[in-house]
Scaffold this motif. Structure first.
Motif, mmCIF file in Angstrom:
data_model
loop_
_atom_site.group_PDB
_atom_site.id
_atom_site.type_symbol
_atom_site.label_atom_id
_atom_site.label_comp_id
_atom_site.label_asym_id
_atom_site.label_seq_id
_atom_site.Cartn_x
_atom_site.Cartn_y
_atom_site.Cartn_z
ATOM 1 N N GLU A 76 0.811 -1.215 0.000
ATOM 2 C CA GLU A 76 0.000 0.000 0.000
ATOM 3 C C GLU A 76 0.847 1.269 0.000
ATOM 4 O OE1 GLU A 76 -3.028 2.211 3.068
ATOM 5 O OE2 GLU A 76 -3.065 0.010 3.015
ATOM 6 N N ILE A 77 1.913 1.295 0.783
ATOM 7 C CA ILE A 77 2.701 2.533 0.887
ATOM 8 C C ILE A 77 3.615 2.754 -0.317
ATOM 9 C CG2 ILE A 77 2.546 2.622 3.396
ATOM 10 C CD1 ILE A 77 5.450 1.617 3.535
ATOM 11 N N GLN A 78 3.583 1.851 -1.257
ATOM 12 C CA GLN A 78 4.332 2.046 -2.506
ATOM 13 C C GLN A 78 3.462 2.681 -3.582
ATOM 14 O OE1 GLN A 78 7.301 -1.102 -3.583
ATOM 15 N NE2 GLN A 78 6.232 -2.234 -1.957
ATOM 16 N N THR A 79 2.212 3.003 -3.250
ATOM 17 C CA THR A 79 1.288 3.629 -4.199
ATOM 18 C C THR A 79 1.125 5.104 -3.864
ATOM 19 O OG1 THR A 79 -0.705 3.250 -2.861
ATOM 20 C CG2 THR A 79 -0.003 1.448 -4.333
ATOM 21 N N PRO A 80 0.715 5.913 -4.842
ATOM 22 C CA PRO A 80 0.469 7.333 -4.549
ATOM 23 C C PRO A 80 -0.613 7.528 -3.485
ATOM 24 C CG PRO A 80 0.637 6.998 -6.912
ATOM 25 C CD PRO A 80 0.628 5.625 -6.282
ATOM 26 N N GLU A 81 -1.607 6.661 -3.460
ATOM 27 C CA GLU A 81 -2.686 6.797 -2.487
ATOM 28 C C GLU A 81 -2.222 6.506 -1.063
ATOM 29 O OE1 GLU A 81 -3.951 6.109 -6.468
ATOM 30 O OE2 GLU A 81 -2.916 4.669 -5.193
ATOM 31 N N GLY A 82 -1.336 5.563 -0.888
ATOM 32 C CA GLY A 82 -0.904 5.167 0.443
ATOM 33 C C GLY A 82 0.476 5.640 0.834
ATOM 34 N N GLY A 83 1.203 6.222 -0.112
ATOM 35 C CA GLY A 83 2.582 6.616 0.159
ATOM 36 C C GLY A 83 2.764 8.012 0.686
ATOM 37 N N PHE A 84 1.696 8.813 0.671
ATOM 38 C CA PHE A 84 1.759 10.173 1.217
ATOM 39 C C PHE A 84 2.961 10.949 0.691
ATOM 40 C CE2 PHE A 84 -0.702 7.705 4.236
ATOM 41 C CZ PHE A 84 -1.812 8.506 4.432
ATOM 42 N N ARG A 85 3.159 10.866 -0.617
ATOM 43 C CA ARG A 85 4.242 11.549 -1.338
ATOM 44 C C ARG A 85 5.627 10.947 -1.100
ATOM 45 N NH1 ARG A 85 4.324 17.240 0.374
ATOM 46 N NH2 ARG A 85 5.948 17.381 -1.205
ATOM 47 N N LEU A 86 5.714 9.864 -0.342
ATOM 48 C CA LEU A 86 6.998 9.199 -0.112
ATOM 49 C C LEU A 86 7.091 7.857 -0.826
ATOM 50 C CD1 LEU A 86 7.554 9.928 3.702
ATOM 51 C CD2 LEU A 86 8.479 11.158 1.723
ATOM 52 N N GLU A 87 6.118 7.554 -1.670
ATOM 53 C CA GLU A 87 6.068 6.233 -2.311
ATOM 54 C C GLU A 87 7.308 5.925 -3.149
ATOM 55 O OE1 GLU A 87 3.803 9.163 -4.851
ATOM 56 O OE2 GLU A 87 3.675 8.582 -2.754
ATOM 57 N N ASN A 88 7.923 6.925 -3.749
ATOM 58 C CA ASN A 88 9.130 6.662 -4.543
ATOM 59 C C ASN A 88 10.299 6.214 -3.659
ATOM 60 O OD1 ASN A 88 7.850 7.299 -6.947
ATOM 61 N ND2 ASN A 88 8.418 9.447 -6.817
ATOM 62 N N PHE A 89 10.382 6.773 -2.472
ATOM 63 C CA PHE A 89 11.443 6.372 -1.537
ATOM 64 C C PHE A 89 11.179 4.959 -1.011
ATOM 65 C CE2 PHE A 89 11.108 11.016 -1.273
ATOM 66 C CZ PHE A 89 12.377 11.354 -1.718
ATOM 67 N N VAL A 90 9.905 4.654 -0.763
ATOM 68 C CA VAL A 90 9.541 3.306 -0.314
ATOM 69 C C VAL A 90 9.818 2.305 -1.426
ATOM 70 C CG1 VAL A 90 7.675 1.829 0.506
ATOM 71 C CG2 VAL A 90 7.769 4.216 1.245
ATOM 72 N N ARG A 91 9.422 2.657 -2.638
ATOM 73 C CA ARG A 91 9.640 1.764 -3.783
ATOM 74 C C ARG A 91 11.126 1.501 -4.009
ATOM 75 N NH1 ARG A 91 7.168 4.642 -7.665
ATOM 76 N NH2 ARG A 91 5.211 4.656 -6.536
ATOM 77 N N ALA A 92 11.952 2.508 -3.772
ATOM 78 C CA ALA A 92 13.407 2.327 -3.924
ATOM 79 C C ALA A 92 13.920 1.279 -2.945
ATOM 80 C CB ALA A 92 14.129 3.654 -3.720
ATOM 81 N N LYS A 93 13.403 1.277 -1.721
ATOM 82 C CA LYS A 93 13.804 0.241 -0.752
ATOM 83 C C LYS A 93 13.326 -1.129 -1.227
ATOM 84 C CE LYS A 93 16.091 2.218 2.515
ATOM 85 N NZ LYS A 93 17.519 2.106 2.536
ATOM 86 N N GLY A 94 12.118 -1.183 -1.765
ATOM 87 C CA GLY A 94 11.602 -2.447 -2.286
ATOM 88 C C GLY A 94 12.432 -2.951 -3.438
ATOM 89 N N ASP A 95 12.804 -2.058 -4.345
ATOM 90 C CA ASP A 95 13.629 -2.449 -5.498
ATOM 91 C C ASP A 95 14.991 -2.970 -5.054
ATOM 92 O OD1 ASP A 95 11.549 -1.648 -7.123
ATOM 93 O OD2 ASP A 95 12.495 0.253 -7.709
ATOM 94 N N ALA A 96 15.477 -2.465 -3.923
ATOM 95 C CA ALA A 96 16.772 -2.910 -3.390
ATOM 96 C C ALA A 96 16.628 -4.139 -2.484
ATOM 97 C CB ALA A 96 17.426 -1.767 -2.617
ATOM 98 N N LEU A 97 15.407 -4.695 -2.427
ATOM 99 C CA LEU A 97 15.107 -5.862 -1.577
ATOM 100 C C LEU A 97 15.375 -5.562 -0.106
ATOM 101 C CD1 LEU A 97 16.547 -8.677 -3.866
ATOM 102 C CD2 LEU A 97 14.199 -7.802 -3.777
ATOM 103 N N ARG A 98 15.064 -4.333 0.294
ATOM 104 C CA ARG A 98 15.282 -3.882 1.675
ATOM 105 C C ARG A 98 13.968 -3.475 2.343
ATOM 106 N NH1 ARG A 98 20.201 -5.600 3.055
ATOM 107 N NH2 ARG A 98 21.771 -4.996 1.562
#
Length: 116
Positions: A76-98
């Motif tokens: 949820e927090i990797q989406t614009p609706e749930g990321g509160f403008r931080l979804e790109n930073f969350v997605r970067a951690k996901g992409d790094a398997l972190r």
């Protein structure tokens, strides 16, 4: 750790950021990051977000691992609706398997009187 690593201290330390509700980000508007934290100028972009100091953004960038309260909340927090403008930073951690989610709750099967 920025403060101590340059002196050779805590070089092997690691940090985990646990997200319970990304809507609460620790935002401080109209604050100069370096003045507030006493850090060097090259560290300010990690903490600043727009005209605010944003502690959640800093934690997302600098944590070695990010955990959430459930696997679904991790998505949820990797989406614009749930990321509160931080979804790109969350997605970067996901992409790094972190990035991961640990389902919280009560184990109603475990019994301390009978389980070992």
């Amino acid at each position: 750790c920025h403060k101590y690593r340059r002196n050779g201290c805590y070089t092997n330390s690691r940090a985990i950021y646990v997200v319970h509700n990304l809507g609460y980000q620790g935002q401080y508007p109209n604050v100069q990051a370096c003045h507030f934290f006493g850090c060097e100028q090259h560290m300010a972009p990690d903490v600043e977000f727009g005209d605010c100091v944003n502690l959640s953004k800093a934690a997302l960038i600098n944590a070695d691992r990010v955990l959430t309260v459930s696997p679904n909340y991790t998505k949820e927090i990797q989406t614009p609706e749930g990321g509160f403008r931080l979804e790109n930073f969350v997605r970067a951690k996901g992409d790094a398997l972190r990035l991961g989610g640990i389902l919280n709750g009560i184990d109603d099967v475990w019994n301390p009187e009978t389980d070992k």
